[in-house]
Design a protein around this motif. Sequence first.
Motif, mmCIF file in Angstrom:
data_model
loop_
_atom_site.group_PDB
_atom_site.id
_atom_site.type_symbol
_atom_site.label_atom_id
_atom_site.label_comp_id
_atom_site.label_asym_id
_atom_site.label_seq_id
_atom_site.Cartn_x
_atom_site.Cartn_y
_atom_site.Cartn_z
ATOM 1 N N THR A 10 1.680 -12.752 13.872
ATOM 2 C CA THR A 10 1.592 -13.705 12.422
ATOM 3 C C THR A 10 0.080 -13.586 12.111
ATOM 4 O O THR A 10 -0.880 -13.702 13.023
ATOM 5 N N PRO A 11 -0.334 -13.323 10.618
ATOM 6 C CA PRO A 11 -1.492 -13.634 10.550
ATOM 7 C C PRO A 11 -2.300 -15.064 10.551
ATOM 8 O O PRO A 11 -1.714 -15.858 9.941
ATOM 9 N N LYS A 42 -9.270 -13.086 9.179
ATOM 10 C CA LYS A 42 -7.863 -13.062 9.335
ATOM 11 C C LYS A 42 -7.186 -11.937 10.415
ATOM 12 O O LYS A 42 -7.413 -10.935 10.073
ATOM 13 N N ILE A 43 -6.645 -12.433 11.365
ATOM 14 C CA ILE A 43 -6.392 -11.509 12.263
ATOM 15 C C ILE A 43 -4.851 -11.804 12.680
ATOM 16 O O ILE A 43 -4.163 -12.670 12.182
ATOM 17 N N GLY A 56 -12.914 -3.935 19.119
ATOM 18 C CA GLY A 56 -11.521 -3.674 19.096
ATOM 19 C C GLY A 56 -10.641 -4.746 19.817
ATOM 20 O O GLY A 56 -9.586 -4.352 20.078
ATOM 21 N N LYS A 57 -11.059 -5.847 20.119
ATOM 22 C CA LYS A 57 -10.383 -6.805 20.900
ATOM 23 C C LYS A 57 -9.257 -7.401 20.153
ATOM 24 O O LYS A 57 -8.348 -8.214 20.606
ATOM 25 N N VAL A 58 -9.707 -7.396 18.837
ATOM 26 C CA VAL A 58 -8.677 -8.016 17.870
ATOM 27 C C VAL A 58 -7.980 -7.256 16.949
ATOM 28 O O VAL A 58 -8.826 -6.209 16.609
ATOM 29 N N LYS A 59 -6.886 -7.218 16.353
ATOM 30 C CA LYS A 59 -6.329 -6.492 15.338
ATOM 31 C C LYS A 59 -6.293 -7.333 13.787
ATOM 32 O O LYS A 59 -5.892 -8.277 13.783
ATOM 33 N N ARG A 60 -7.229 -6.808 12.914
ATOM 34 C CA ARG A 60 -7.350 -7.395 11.617
ATOM 35 C C ARG A 60 -5.990 -7.421 10.919
ATOM 36 O O ARG A 60 -5.353 -6.424 10.913
ATOM 37 N N ALA A 61 -5.840 -8.601 10.108
ATOM 38 C CA ALA A 61 -4.517 -8.232 9.217
ATOM 39 C C ALA A 61 -5.010 -8.265 7.885
ATOM 40 O O ALA A 61 -5.985 -8.642 7.399
ATOM 41 N N LEU A 62 -4.484 -7.096 7.349
ATOM 42 C CA LEU A 62 -4.674 -6.578 5.811
ATOM 43 C C LEU A 62 -3.986 -7.276 4.681
ATOM 44 O O LEU A 62 -3.160 -7.891 4.819
#
Length: 63
Positions: free
Chosen positions: A43-44, A37-38, A57-63
């Motif tokens: 939006t996740p 889930k990114i 680090g090309k993507v930002k993970r959604a927590l």
Amino acid sequence: MAKVCFVCGKQRQMGLQVSHSHIRTKRPWRPNIQRVKILVDGTPQRVNVCTRCLRSGKVKRAL
């Protein structure tokens, strides 16, 4: 459906497996693709991403 990286587009490639007696057969080379889930445009979303894009680090993970 083929697994393709959402970020870089990496997918399965075909190559040759060479035995000791030099008999060559085709085999697939598959990237390590994970379903994570990114954040996409804030939006996740669950998408397929290769581990190289996750590590770099090309993507930002959604927590």
